[in-house]
Write a protein that holds these residues in place. Structure first.
Motif, PDB file in Angstrom:
ATOM      1  N   ASP A 205       0.802  -1.221   0.000  1.00  0.00           N
ATOM      2  CA  ASP A 205       0.000   0.000   0.000  1.00  0.00           C
ATOM      3  C   ASP A 205       0.836   1.273   0.000  1.00  0.00           C
ATOM      4  O   ASP A 205       0.284   2.378  -0.075  1.00  0.00           O
ATOM      5  CB  ASP A 205      -0.931   0.023   1.219  1.00  0.00           C
ATOM      6  N   SER A 206       2.150   1.140   0.082  1.00  0.00           N
ATOM      7  CA  SER A 206       3.025   2.316   0.108  1.00  0.00           C
ATOM      8  C   SER A 206       3.001   3.032  -1.240  1.00  0.00           C
ATOM      9  O   SER A 206       2.816   2.421  -2.296  1.00  0.00           O
ATOM     10  CB  SER A 206       4.456   1.911   0.453  1.00  0.00           C
ATOM     11  N   THR A 207       3.198   4.342  -1.202  1.00  0.00           N
ATOM     12  CA  THR A 207       3.159   5.158  -2.404  1.00  0.00           C
ATOM     13  C   THR A 207       4.402   4.921  -3.265  1.00  0.00           C
ATOM     14  O   THR A 207       5.436   4.487  -2.762  1.00  0.00           O
ATOM     15  CB  THR A 207       3.081   6.644  -2.047  1.00  0.00           C
ATOM     16  N   PRO A 208       4.313   5.220  -4.565  1.00  0.00           N
ATOM     17  CA  PRO A 208       5.498   5.090  -5.409  1.00  0.00           C
ATOM     18  C   PRO A 208       6.556   6.116  -5.056  1.00  0.00           C
ATOM     19  O   PRO A 208       6.261   7.180  -4.509  1.00  0.00           O
ATOM     20  CB  PRO A 208       4.959   5.311  -6.828  1.00  0.00           C
ATOM     21  N   GLY A 209       7.802   5.791  -5.380  1.00  0.00           N
ATOM     22  CA  GLY A 209       8.903   6.699  -5.110  1.00  0.00           C
ATOM     23  C   GLY A 209       9.195   7.588  -6.295  1.00  0.00           C
ATOM     24  O   GLY A 209       8.372   7.751  -7.202  1.00  0.00           O
ATOM     25  N   THR A 210      10.387   8.161  -6.292  1.00  0.00           N
ATOM     26  CA  THR A 210      10.805   9.051  -7.364  1.00  0.00           C
ATOM     27  C   THR A 210      12.070   8.507  -8.014  1.00  0.00           C
ATOM     28  O   THR A 210      12.760   7.658  -7.450  1.00  0.00           O
ATOM     29  CB  THR A 210      11.079  10.469  -6.835  1.00  0.00           C
ATOM     30  N   GLY A 211      12.376   9.016  -9.200  1.00  0.00           N
ATOM     31  CA  GLY A 211      13.560   8.588  -9.929  1.00  0.00           C
ATOM     32  C   GLY A 211      13.198   7.721 -11.126  1.00  0.00           C
ATOM     33  O   GLY A 211      12.050   7.281 -11.286  1.00  0.00           O
ATOM     34  N   PHE A 212      14.184   7.464 -11.963  1.00  0.00           N
ATOM     35  CA  PHE A 212      13.946   6.713 -13.194  1.00  0.00           C
ATOM     36  C   PHE A 212      13.399   5.328 -12.924  1.00  0.00           C
ATOM     37  O   PHE A 212      12.437   4.877 -13.567  1.00  0.00           O
ATOM     38  CB  PHE A 212      15.242   6.605 -14.004  1.00  0.00           C
ATOM     39  N   LEU A 213      13.988   4.590 -11.972  1.00  0.00           N
ATOM     40  CA  LEU A 213      13.569   3.216 -11.732  1.00  0.00           C
ATOM     41  C   LEU A 213      12.132   3.159 -11.207  1.00  0.00           C
ATOM     42  O   LEU A 213      11.352   2.282 -11.607  1.00  0.00           O
ATOM     43  CB  LEU A 213      14.527   2.538 -10.751  1.00  0.00           C
ATOM     44  N   ALA A 214      11.768   4.076 -10.326  1.00  0.00           N
ATOM     45  CA  ALA A 214      10.393   4.115  -9.830  1.00  0.00           C
ATOM     46  C   ALA A 214       9.413   4.411 -10.967  1.00  0.00           C
ATOM     47  O   ALA A 214       8.339   3.791 -11.061  1.00  0.00           O
ATOM     48  CB  ALA A 214      10.266   5.158  -8.726  1.00  0.00           C
ATOM     49  N   GLU A 215       9.782   5.344 -11.835  1.00  0.00           N
ATOM     50  CA  GLU A 215       8.916   5.667 -12.971  1.00  0.00           C
ATOM     51  C   GLU A 215       8.798   4.482 -13.923  1.00  0.00           C
ATOM     52  O   GLU A 215       7.713   4.204 -14.456  1.00  0.00           O
ATOM     53  CB  GLU A 215       9.469   6.881 -13.709  1.00  0.00           C
TER      54      GLU A 215
ATOM     55  N   GLY B  66      -3.314  -7.866  -7.729  1.00  0.00           N
ATOM     56  CA  GLY B  66      -2.708  -6.570  -7.472  1.00  0.00           C
ATOM     57  C   GLY B  66      -1.224  -6.693  -7.205  1.00  0.00           C
ATOM     58  O   GLY B  66      -0.603  -7.723  -7.452  1.00  0.00           O
ATOM     59  N   PRO B  67      -0.597  -5.635  -6.681  1.00  0.00           N
ATOM     60  CA  PRO B  67       0.846  -5.671  -6.410  1.00  0.00           C
ATOM     61  C   PRO B  67       1.184  -6.633  -5.276  1.00  0.00           C
ATOM     62  O   PRO B  67       0.471  -6.702  -4.266  1.00  0.00           O
ATOM     63  CB  PRO B  67       1.178  -4.227  -6.024  1.00  0.00           C
TER      64      PRO B  67
END
Length: 306
Positions: free
Chosen positions: A139-149, A227-228
């Motif tokens: 349930d955690s939110t997505p992160g930032t950066g190329f790999l997260a995207e 789901g995830p």
């Protein structure tokens, strides 16, 4: 699993994880079809052009897509494009094909389960980005950066299958431990010559899983989850402990610290976003559904895989 034999279609079966899945699936009684690019095979496809051979999905109960070139090198602009296309295009091709086959009534039914067939697409815990000491679950939110995207786009590429009514699973893979896996293949030569040690002070969290457990967990997810799904063992460790336990498993010493600036200088974004990422991940869905890890700790993981 029911006594009725089920059919699994596997894309990305030539890699370390794919090989483990094929072995475990056969042991559990699945009939396995492996997608290949060889046009002479009845199970051929070309994810670059979005094509797939007729009949590949007929009678298939579960589809697993693990395609993707290795993360383990410096990420130039050209290589980022390969990382993206090899993952997103592959899942998109299969998701559209699965949606059509399901609508046409050509797929299997998971042993006449009311849930019908299932589509499992690759992803990674890189979805969360580097989050320090934060405890992360599905349930955690997505992160930032190329790999997260990349991981977000990878997961969204499965949407056509979900829209067609298939149960879908996003496989957020952790650090898979095995001598044929990417991470250990990269570092074992250094450890064997006592040329390794904690990375950047050893403070980053590492969420690992054994090759044995990841294959079992993916097939468990095919039967029970949606789901995830985080594919990590339940006890993440800091790099300092991981380093100590790997050296112990090899009967070596590993006291040569590697500064973070050196990793960033040599590996660029791959070093920053993957090697030095801190991801303290819990496999919440697997545990809640009753999955039993055979190798829940880093000590047992190394004992099983080295």
């Amino acid at each position: 699993m029911s006594d009725l034999k089920r059919t699994l279609l596997l894309a990305g079966g030539s890699g370390f994880v794919g090989g483990r899945i094929k072995w475990e699936a056969a042991r559990q009684g699945w009939a396995v079809r492996q997608l290949v690019r060889d046009s002479s095979s009845p199970w051929h496809w070309d994810p670059d052009s979005g094509s797939i051979a007729d009949g590949v999905l007929d009678g298939v109960d579960a589809v697993i897509c693990l395609n993707g070139v290795s993360l383990g090198r410096r990420w130039t602009a050209a290589y980022k494009e390969k990382l993206w296309r090899s993952r997103v295009d592959s899942v998109s091709t299969l998701a559209h094909a699965v949606a059509k086959a399901h609508a046409d009534g050509r797929m299997g039914s998971m042993g006449s389960s009311p849930e019908g067939p299932v589509f499992l697409s690759g992803s990674a815990i890189g979805f969360y980005g580097s989050r320090g000491d934060e405890l992360l679950d599905e349930d955690s939110t997505p992160g930032t950066g190329f790999l997260a995207e990349l991981c977000e786009a990878w997961e969204k590429a499965a949407q056509p299958a979900a829209d067609a009514g298939l149960r879908t699973v996003q496989l957020r893979t952790g650090l898979v431990m095995g001598t044929d896996g990417m991470l250990l293949k990269m570092v074992l030569p250094l450890y064997r010559f006592n040329l390794a040690g904690p990375l950047a002070g050893g403070r980053n969290w590492m969420s690992c899983i054994s090759g044995e457990d990841i294959a079992r967990a993916i097939l468990f997810a095919a039967e029970h989850l949606s789901g995830p799904v985080n594919l990590t063992a339940p006890y993440p460790v800091k790099n300092k402990e991981w380093n100590k336990e790997l050296a112990r498993a090899l009967g070596r010493t590993a006291f040569l610290p590697v500064p973070g600036w050196a990793i960033k200088a040599v590996l660029g974004e791959f070093g920053t976003e993957a090697v030095l990422a801190s991801q303290r991940v819990q496999p919440g869905k697997l545990l809640d559904a009753g999955f039993t890890f055979r190798n829940p700790t880093i000590q047992k993981i190394f004992a099983a895989e080295m």
